[in-house]
Scaffold this active site. Sequence first.
Site, PDB file in Angstrom:
ATOM      1  N   SER A  47     -21.318 -38.395 -19.439  1.00 41.59           N
ATOM      2  CA  SER A  47     -22.392 -37.724 -20.178  1.00 41.59           C
ATOM      3  C   SER A  47     -23.365 -38.787 -20.664  1.00 41.59           C
ATOM      4  O   SER A  47     -22.950 -39.827 -21.176  1.00 41.59           O
ATOM      5  CB  SER A  47     -21.817 -36.943 -21.355  1.00 41.59           C
ATOM      6  OG  SER A  47     -22.839 -36.178 -21.973  1.00 41.59           O
ATOM      7  N   GLU A  48     -24.646 -38.527 -20.488  1.00 38.84           N
ATOM      8  CA  GLU A  48     -25.671 -39.544 -20.739  1.00 38.84           C
ATOM      9  C   GLU A  48     -25.627 -40.099 -22.158  1.00 38.84           C
ATOM     10  O   GLU A  48     -26.059 -41.214 -22.417  1.00 38.84           O
ATOM     11  CB  GLU A  48     -27.064 -38.970 -20.457  1.00 38.84           C
ATOM     12  CG  GLU A  48     -27.477 -37.872 -21.432  1.00 38.84           C
ATOM     13  CD  GLU A  48     -28.786 -37.188 -21.041  1.00 38.84           C
ATOM     14  OE1 GLU A  48     -29.170 -37.262 -19.871  1.00 38.84           O
ATOM     15  OE2 GLU A  48     -29.410 -36.568 -21.921  1.00 38.84           O
ATOM     16  N   ASN A  49     -25.100 -39.297 -23.089  1.00 37.77           N
ATOM     17  CA  ASN A  49     -25.085 -39.742 -24.477  1.00 37.77           C
ATOM     18  C   ASN A  49     -23.871 -40.598 -24.817  1.00 37.77           C
ATOM     19  O   ASN A  49     -23.563 -40.792 -25.983  1.00 37.77           O
ATOM     20  CB  ASN A  49     -25.185 -38.536 -25.427  1.00 37.77           C
ATOM     21  CG  ASN A  49     -24.133 -37.475 -25.166  1.00 37.77           C
ATOM     22  OD1 ASN A  49     -23.814 -37.186 -24.024  1.00 37.77           O
ATOM     23  ND2 ASN A  49     -23.594 -36.910 -26.216  1.00 37.77           N
TER      24      ASN A  49
END
Lengths: 212, 212, 240, 240
Positions: A47-49
Amino acid sequence: MNRLSREQMAARVARDIPEGAYVNLGIGLPTQVANHLPADKEIFLQSENGLLGMGPAPAPGQEDPDLINAGKQPVTLLTGGAYFHHADSFAMMRGGHLDICVLGAFQVSQHGDLANWSTGAPDAIPAVGGAMDLAIGAKQVFVLMELLTRQGQSKLVPECTYPLTGLRCVSRVYTDVGVFAAGADGATVIELVEGVSLEQVRQLTGLPLTMA
Amino acid sequence: MNRLSREQMAARVARDIPEGAYVNLGIGLPTQVANHLPADKEIFLQSENGLLGMGPAPAPGQEDPDLINAGKQPVTLLTGGAYFHHADSFAMMRGGHLDICVLGAFQVSQHGDLANWSTGAPDAIPAVGGAMDLAIGAKQVFVLMELLTRQGQSKLVPECTYPLTGLRCVSRVYTDVGVFAAGADGATVIELVEGVSLEQVRQLTGLPLTMA
Amino acid sequence: MIDKSQSSCATAVADITDGATVMIGGFGTAGMPDELIQALIDHGARELTIINNNAGNGDTGLAALIANKRVRKVVCSFPRQSDSWHFDAAYQASEIELELVPQGNLAARIHAAGSGLGAIFTPTGYGTQLAQGKETREINGRHYVLEYPIHADFALIKAHRGDRWGNLVYRKAARNFGPLMAMAARCTIAQVGELVPLGGLDPEAVVTPGIFVQRVVAIGGCGPDGAARTTAAAAQGEDQ
Amino acid sequence: MIDKSQSSCATAVADITDGATVMIGGFGTAGMPDELIQALIDHGARELTIINNNAGNGDTGLAALIANKRVRKVVCSFPRQSDSWHFDAAYQASEIELELVPQGNLAARIHAAGSGLGAIFTPTGYGTQLAQGKETREINGRHYVLEYPIHADFALIKAHRGDRWGNLVYRKAARNFGPLMAMAARCTIAQVGELVPLGGLDPEAVVTPGIFVQRVVAIGGCGPDGAARTTAAAAQGEDQ
């Protein structure tokens, strides 16, 4: 014409994700691909975060505001997962470390150009997030979308008319009527949903499609 | 002429390092500055190989091969110190986060050019390490060196003749006969060792030095 | 099940070909993956380009690789040391090529490769011999040199603990270049002091997430018996 | 003794001037330093340029700063959300300027600033509207856009635990932009859930070393009593 449900579309993409793949699932329908990944295979969701080894949604009442996905929904971390900051997270994408990302799209061109961040409407507030990074970074970019807009226009197009997310970046397009490959020589058909003919998708898209 | 010992030179630099400063000490004589930092002040020593809060040498028998300084000598980590990788370590230098670095030098020009990595000898094996990063990165670069070579030539020069480490980067030069400032308008004298005259350092350096 | 652990160092390095570009972790001997390097020597690959901060210390590790004449070129920041005699001899005999890179540029170029950048304008080296012939630019009143990423075919690194997904933690200053090289190589091989069960590493403290690591080998496995060493817990069910 | 801890959020943000460029950590609300932002609102600084991944959610934090008309410009990747009504209104009324940056470029540009790079050739955005007018270059057959570092006067970030030297660890996905912004701002102010004694953080697991942090405030201190919250251990002698 026979068409896959959105659930079936997500399941179809999931079938093409091999064990051990590092995968980022975009916001919206692509996120649902996770629900169809085989439980007996280890596939790594990024997940990009700042998550690798993202797990499913937590049980009700177990949500943690510090543990969310790119769509800001509560998620969990698998045993063996890891947290990291945004530079490392996007290094994973941009440095070519992700095997697959699955994105939604407004349009995909036959050559693999992607338009999925803006319809170009003059009064809309633009927002891009990590779409452009994923589009150019993952080794394979899968698009998951209905072939037609609600107005019946093909989203697999000769050239994108919406603002581009990335050039020549999409390798496959998973739709409700079939799976397409995009590339330098134009789009081809990988498979069609039962009951859908090559002639039908040629007419729907206006593209000179052939079987891959 | 009266001259400071190397021990006294290191102590003199130490006096100009304020509490709370983030400091990198180069290999050789600069490393000895650590021995003269006041025990009642908290000064943060950074080591290029991934230490912040570097402490003194360990007690004999307590050496850890994984805990070394830039000169590959065994060190310790203070309570409150941290480990990090090389990109973060050099980000500290290059990103302007270090307050002071103390380096040795072959030559420093009156304008603050530094030459400390190569004498340009044709058959020598060149080696640069982190010298160039420190030279251009730290907010203040202090050079610590004897004013004269063993052959009696000044190492504070009008223009460096040895290969450069960095341009216009040295702010102060701590020597055995005095402390000098370097800058766009040329070198000036900040202080002289007792018994050393301005005229003497003018003659030794051949520079039109004035008191700062 | 994904298990990146290898039965031995020999297995882990078996596909390193002649002419490969190989990053080797370590700053001096701290973090140097000695056992993997020994396996590489035994394996026999030649004409290697090696990227390391130094050019070998003493007679083991990278120094032994050089002494065995397997290295065509070294990319490093600080070859000349009191105990770099094998490199020194090879260099003086013109048997080895040297590309000298300031240490911060070395780190940043490896990081740039791992992060997908095409090139970076770096402040280090401007106006020096080491920037000769390189493109420069003044940006906001400062001078920069354009430097390109350094990629590798393989990275051999040493970590403290790892798990079967390739997550790694390091020990003290032995961390140094390991996390960067892991990002920049097509195939990263990590030797670990201990292979722990999945979940044995704190997810908040993992330094190198498994996505950057393709193979893990416990260094116990590089000893005479050839079997990988794991913790007892790892041998048992870890997913309970 | 160096003690970067502040008695209150108000004290910590007191010198943020009108027109300042302020990075604010967080991805959505995870990692958003709400208490510091509230102190900034109370403080009154105007005409701020804000760098954040988003442009505010709901009615608190960055959204409240925007609602209070303190923000001249937002640099972000994803302003449009279901609950970004305060930004939406200000943007539609042309009261706020928007610089839209792809998220990876945002992260890389902040990282470049913290690392001292002059500019970077990044692959993201090439051939798109967001690269219009920007310098591009083909390197080894790939296309890149030249992007410049993003610096700030202040960074307001949220961490999980910190000590008086400014060392920080984060919690789960609330880490996101915090460690990068800490590197890129002239003055980084971290609100922490807990101020621990020196040595209370594992040196192997410190994510942001203290060199990148100028002020730390325990969020207990931002409550009605105005006093910083610390652990009992911190209040006692920590160097024993």
